[in-house]
Structure formats: structure tokens, C-alpha cells
Design a protein around this motif. Sequence first.
Motif, PDB file in Angstrom:
ATOM      1  N   ALA A 152     102.020  26.459  60.425  1.00  0.00           N
ATOM      2  CA  ALA A 152     102.851  25.619  59.558  1.00  0.00           C
ATOM      3  C   ALA A 152     103.580  26.473  58.524  1.00  0.00           C
ATOM      4  N   GLU A 153     102.901  27.466  57.962  1.00  0.00           N
ATOM      5  CA  GLU A 153     103.526  28.369  56.996  1.00  0.00           C
ATOM      6  C   GLU A 153     104.634  29.187  57.660  1.00  0.00           C
ATOM      7  N   GLU A 202      91.789  25.109  62.157  1.00  0.00           N
ATOM      8  CA  GLU A 202      92.477  24.668  60.943  1.00  0.00           C
ATOM      9  C   GLU A 202      93.254  25.818  60.311  1.00  0.00           C
ATOM     10  N   ALA A 203      92.654  26.993  60.255  1.00  0.00           N
ATOM     11  CA  ALA A 203      93.329  28.159  59.682  1.00  0.00           C
ATOM     12  C   ALA A 203      94.543  28.533  60.528  1.00  0.00           C
ATOM     13  N   GLU A 204      94.410  28.463  61.822  1.00  0.00           N
ATOM     14  CA  GLU A 204      95.528  28.776  62.719  1.00  0.00           C
ATOM     15  C   GLU A 204      96.654  27.763  62.548  1.00  0.00           C
ATOM     16  N   ALA A 205      96.308  26.497  62.428  1.00  0.00           N
ATOM     17  CA  ALA A 205      97.319  25.450  62.231  1.00  0.00           C
ATOM     18  C   ALA A 205      98.042  25.654  60.902  1.00  0.00           C
ATOM     19  N   GLU A 206      97.307  26.022  59.856  1.00  0.00           N
ATOM     20  CA  GLU A 206      97.927  26.292  58.555  1.00  0.00           C
ATOM     21  C   GLU A 206      98.873  27.489  58.646  1.00  0.00           C
ATOM     22  N   ALA A 207      98.458  28.553  59.335  1.00  0.00           N
ATOM     23  CA  ALA A 207      99.292  29.743  59.482  1.00  0.00           C
ATOM     24  C   ALA A 207     100.567  29.414  60.258  1.00  0.00           C
TER      25      ALA A 207
END
Length: 142
Positions: free
Chosen positions: A112-113, A105-110
Motif C-alpha cells: 500500500a505504501e 499484514e506487513a506485506e500488505a502495508e508495504a
Amino acid sequence: MPVVCVVASARREEVLRLLREQGPQPVQALADHFDMRRPSLSEHLKVLREAGLVTEQRSGRQRIYSLEAAPLAEVQDWLHPYERFWRDRLRGLGALLDHMEAEAEAEAEAEAEAEAEAEADGDSGGSGSGSGSGDDDLGGET
């Protein structure tokens, strides 16, 4: 023979299940559930009787078998350390999966950012750069 070995047989396990679910049964009623000769079933019943897992009562010419579940506590006692072992292993697996999910999830958020920043940079710098018109000028001089 230890109870755990007695119940390791699929046929004996099925006999125990039938007696548990349907109550006391004559030998013939039990035999009707199996694709084996009656003497073979009688041998399984003998092993179960010697282990104390079934009792036999005579009713005329019939022998009626009943489940005696108390000896199964020996199997439960034998399995208990393994239950703890697997419970601990599964708890550890659950924690690992939770950790992996949080990382994903953290990787996906990064990602996306980063994509949003790249789009923002592309929008602000794309129209003001003269690189496209400069190429045309060079091409026109020759």
C-alpha cells in the motif's frame, strides 16, 4: 481385554452413551436402539460387563444394565500423553499462523505504501515532462 479396546467398538460406545444419558436400561430397551439381533447385543454387553463398564441386575426375568464409568479413567490415562502431544502441536500451529498473519499484514502495508508513493511520483512528474510533446515534434519533422 483393555478398556480402550472395549470402547473402540462403535456399538459398545453407543451402549455406554445410552446408559449415560438415559440411566439403567433393560436389555430389550437397549436392543430397540440397534439394528441387530439380541444375541449380538448380549455379546457386546458381556464384553462391557467383563471390562467392568456395566453392571447387570436381575429384576424378575429382565436384566437391567447400568453404567460404571470408573474404568474409563484407564482410557483417560492412556489418552493423556496424546492430549499433551496434540496441545503442543496446536499451540505451535497457532504461533505459526499468528506469524504468517503478521507477515501478510506487513506485506500488505508495504504494498500500500509503494502504491501510494508511485501515485505521488506519477502525479508530480507526469505534467512537467515533455516526452509527449517531444514525440509530436519528431513526428512533424519528417
